[in-house]
Every structure is written in C-alpha cells, then in structure tokens.
Design a protein around this motif. Structure first.
Motif, mmCIF file in Angstrom:
data_model
loop_
_atom_site.group_PDB
_atom_site.id
_atom_site.type_symbol
_atom_site.label_atom_id
_atom_site.label_comp_id
_atom_site.label_asym_id
_atom_site.label_seq_id
_atom_site.Cartn_x
_atom_site.Cartn_y
_atom_site.Cartn_z
ATOM 1 N N GLU A 186 -22.806 -27.927 -26.626
ATOM 2 C CA GLU A 186 -21.386 -27.700 -26.893
ATOM 3 C C GLU A 186 -21.146 -27.178 -28.310
ATOM 4 O O GLU A 186 -20.308 -26.297 -28.524
ATOM 5 C CB GLU A 186 -20.607 -29.007 -26.684
ATOM 6 C CG GLU A 186 -19.123 -28.875 -26.902
ATOM 7 C CD GLU A 186 -18.385 -30.175 -26.640
ATOM 8 O OE1 GLU A 186 -17.148 -30.127 -26.605
ATOM 9 O OE2 GLU A 186 -19.024 -31.227 -26.470
ATOM 10 N N LYS A 187 -21.892 -27.697 -29.255
ATOM 11 C CA LYS A 187 -21.728 -27.264 -30.647
ATOM 12 C C LYS A 187 -22.023 -25.770 -30.782
ATOM 13 O O LYS A 187 -21.294 -25.048 -31.474
ATOM 14 C CB LYS A 187 -22.680 -28.077 -31.536
ATOM 15 C CG LYS A 187 -22.317 -28.123 -32.981
ATOM 16 C CD LYS A 187 -23.327 -28.982 -33.728
ATOM 17 C CE LYS A 187 -22.612 -29.982 -34.571
ATOM 18 N NZ LYS A 187 -23.529 -30.792 -35.376
ATOM 19 N N THR B 97 -17.853 -19.150 -29.817
ATOM 20 C CA THR B 97 -16.481 -18.781 -29.464
ATOM 21 C C THR B 97 -15.595 -18.668 -30.711
ATOM 22 O O THR B 97 -14.725 -17.800 -30.763
ATOM 23 C CB THR B 97 -15.859 -19.766 -28.453
ATOM 24 O OG1 THR B 97 -15.921 -21.095 -28.967
ATOM 25 C CG2 THR B 97 -16.584 -19.685 -27.118
ATOM 26 N N ARG B 98 -15.853 -19.493 -31.716
ATOM 27 C CA ARG B 98 -15.075 -19.404 -32.955
ATOM 28 C C ARG B 98 -15.411 -18.117 -33.704
ATOM 29 O O ARG B 98 -14.519 -17.378 -34.112
ATOM 30 C CB ARG B 98 -15.341 -20.623 -33.840
ATOM 31 C CG ARG B 98 -14.454 -20.622 -35.100
ATOM 32 C CD ARG B 98 -14.725 -21.799 -36.014
ATOM 33 N NE ARG B 98 -16.010 -21.588 -36.680
ATOM 34 C CZ ARG B 98 -16.993 -22.504 -36.728
ATOM 35 N NH1 ARG B 98 -16.839 -23.679 -36.163
ATOM 36 N NH2 ARG B 98 -18.103 -22.242 -37.345
ATOM 37 N N PRO C 161 -20.807 -30.772 -22.509
ATOM 38 C CA PRO C 161 -21.841 -31.127 -23.481
ATOM 39 C C PRO C 161 -23.012 -30.129 -23.493
ATOM 40 O O PRO C 161 -23.607 -29.883 -24.538
ATOM 41 C CB PRO C 161 -22.308 -32.511 -23.030
ATOM 42 C CG PRO C 161 -21.149 -33.071 -22.261
ATOM 43 C CD PRO C 161 -20.513 -31.884 -21.594
ATOM 44 N N PHE C 162 -23.318 -29.536 -22.329
ATOM 45 C CA PHE C 162 -24.451 -28.607 -22.217
ATOM 46 C C PHE C 162 -24.098 -27.455 -21.279
ATOM 47 O O PHE C 162 -23.246 -27.605 -20.399
ATOM 48 C CB PHE C 162 -25.692 -29.336 -21.686
ATOM 49 C CG PHE C 162 -26.080 -30.508 -22.520
ATOM 50 C CD1 PHE C 162 -26.770 -30.341 -23.705
ATOM 51 C CD2 PHE C 162 -25.704 -31.791 -22.148
ATOM 52 C CE1 PHE C 162 -27.090 -31.424 -24.507
ATOM 53 C CE2 PHE C 162 -26.015 -32.881 -22.929
ATOM 54 C CZ PHE C 162 -26.710 -32.700 -24.122
ATOM 55 N N TYR C 163 -24.799 -26.352 -21.485
ATOM 56 C CA TYR C 163 -24.594 -25.149 -20.667
ATOM 57 C C TYR C 163 -25.942 -24.618 -20.224
ATOM 58 O O TYR C 163 -26.931 -24.717 -20.962
ATOM 59 C CB TYR C 163 -23.876 -24.059 -21.476
ATOM 60 C CG TYR C 163 -22.507 -24.472 -21.902
ATOM 61 C CD1 TYR C 163 -21.397 -24.188 -21.120
ATOM 62 C CD2 TYR C 163 -22.301 -25.183 -23.080
ATOM 63 C CE1 TYR C 163 -20.125 -24.590 -21.500
ATOM 64 C CE2 TYR C 163 -21.037 -25.587 -23.472
ATOM 65 C CZ TYR C 163 -19.955 -25.280 -22.670
ATOM 66 O OH TYR C 163 -18.704 -25.692 -23.051
ATOM 67 N N LEU C 164 -25.962 -24.029 -19.043
ATOM 68 C CA LEU C 164 -27.176 -23.394 -18.532
ATOM 69 C C LEU C 164 -26.786 -22.053 -17.924
ATOM 70 O O LEU C 164 -25.887 -21.980 -17.090
ATOM 71 C CB LEU C 164 -27.847 -24.264 -17.464
ATOM 72 C CG LEU C 164 -29.091 -23.671 -16.804
ATOM 73 C CD1 LEU C 164 -30.239 -23.544 -17.811
ATOM 74 C CD2 LEU C 164 -29.517 -24.512 -15.614
ATOM 75 N N LEU C 165 -27.457 -21.003 -18.378
ATOM 76 C CA LEU C 165 -27.268 -19.673 -17.817
ATOM 77 C C LEU C 165 -28.508 -19.350 -16.996
ATOM 78 O O LEU C 165 -29.631 -19.524 -17.471
ATOM 79 C CB LEU C 165 -27.105 -18.642 -18.934
ATOM 80 C CG LEU C 165 -26.897 -17.211 -18.451
ATOM 81 C CD1 LEU C 165 -25.815 -16.534 -19.274
ATOM 82 C CD2 LEU C 165 -28.180 -16.415 -18.527
ATOM 83 N N VAL C 166 -28.300 -18.916 -15.764
ATOM 84 C CA VAL C 166 -29.399 -18.512 -14.883
ATOM 85 C C VAL C 166 -29.147 -17.068 -14.475
ATOM 86 O O VAL C 166 -28.060 -16.737 -13.991
ATOM 87 C CB VAL C 166 -29.500 -19.416 -13.635
ATOM 88 C CG1 VAL C 166 -30.605 -18.937 -12.708
ATOM 89 C CG2 VAL C 166 -29.722 -20.865 -14.042
ATOM 90 N N GLU C 167 -30.155 -16.226 -14.693
ATOM 91 C CA GLU C 167 -30.059 -14.813 -14.334
ATOM 92 C C GLU C 167 -31.140 -14.480 -13.319
ATOM 93 O O GLU C 167 -32.264 -14.965 -13.436
ATOM 94 C CB GLU C 167 -30.249 -13.941 -15.571
ATOM 95 C CG GLU C 167 -30.206 -12.446 -15.277
ATOM 96 C CD GLU C 167 -30.536 -11.621 -16.494
ATOM 97 O OE1 GLU C 167 -29.600 -11.175 -17.179
ATOM 98 O OE2 GLU C 167 -31.744 -11.432 -16.765
ATOM 99 N N THR C 168 -30.773 -13.670 -12.341
ATOM 100 C CA THR C 168 -31.753 -13.199 -11.361
ATOM 101 C C THR C 168 -31.788 -11.685 -11.352
ATOM 102 O O THR C 168 -30.801 -11.016 -11.677
ATOM 103 C CB THR C 168 -31.434 -13.690 -9.933
ATOM 104 O OG1 THR C 168 -30.187 -13.131 -9.505
ATOM 105 C CG2 THR C 168 -31.380 -15.211 -9.870
#
Length: 93
Positions: free
Chosen positions: A41-42, A48-49, A62-69
């Motif tokens: 998140e930090k 974004t700022r 709290p967390f992000y996951l990007l999945v690319e195919t």
C-alpha cells in the motif's frame, strides 16, 4: 500472429494471499503467464501521489498483485484469465 495480452490487478488484504494467488496463476494460466509483480500500500500511495493519479481499484489495499499473460489465442486466454480471477476472488471470501 500478434500476441494476446491480458492484465489483472488484484487488491489483497493479507500478505499470505500473494503466494496463494501466484499458485492459482500457475494452475489456471500456466504457460501464458508472462509476469507477476506485487507491491504494498505504501508503494501504491507513493506512485499515485507522485504521478497525480488515482488508485485504479478505487480504494486502498494492504497489498497488490499484477498478473500479465501473453498467448496466441485471445478468446482462450481471456477465458483462462477470467477463471483465474474467479478463483482468487473465491480465495478472499
């Protein structure tokens, strides 16, 4: 033939869900996975700022996951990505 590219960005509430989602990506997406990237998140707030943009998910996690195919069969690849997203949404419930 041009590649079929799909991207999913997931917001996750627990760190342990990152490994579960990556395992689900391997299971559902197999050979067409081209990238899995995660951040917290930090980091999202900083990006974004600094770029004066909004969180693409509309709220913070709290967390992000990007999945690319990357594959060669657009309809099939979209179907696989959809199955993956449905599976990981079920994990978080």
């Amino acid at each position: 033939q041009s590649p079929s590219v799909n991207v999913s960005l997931l917001g996750l509430n627990e760190f342990s869900n990152i490994s579960k989602c990556i395992a689900a990506a391997r299971e559902n997406l197999g050979e067409i996975v081209s990238a899995c990237e995660f951040w917290d998140e930090k980091s999202m707030r900083l990006v974004t700022r600094e770029t004066e943009t909004k969180n693409p998910l509309g709220r913070n996690f709290p967390f992000y996951l990007l999945v690319e195919t990357r594959g060669t069969n657009e309809a099939h690849d979209e179907e696989k990505m959809s199955a993956f997203v449905n599976q990981v949404c079920a994990l978080s419930n």
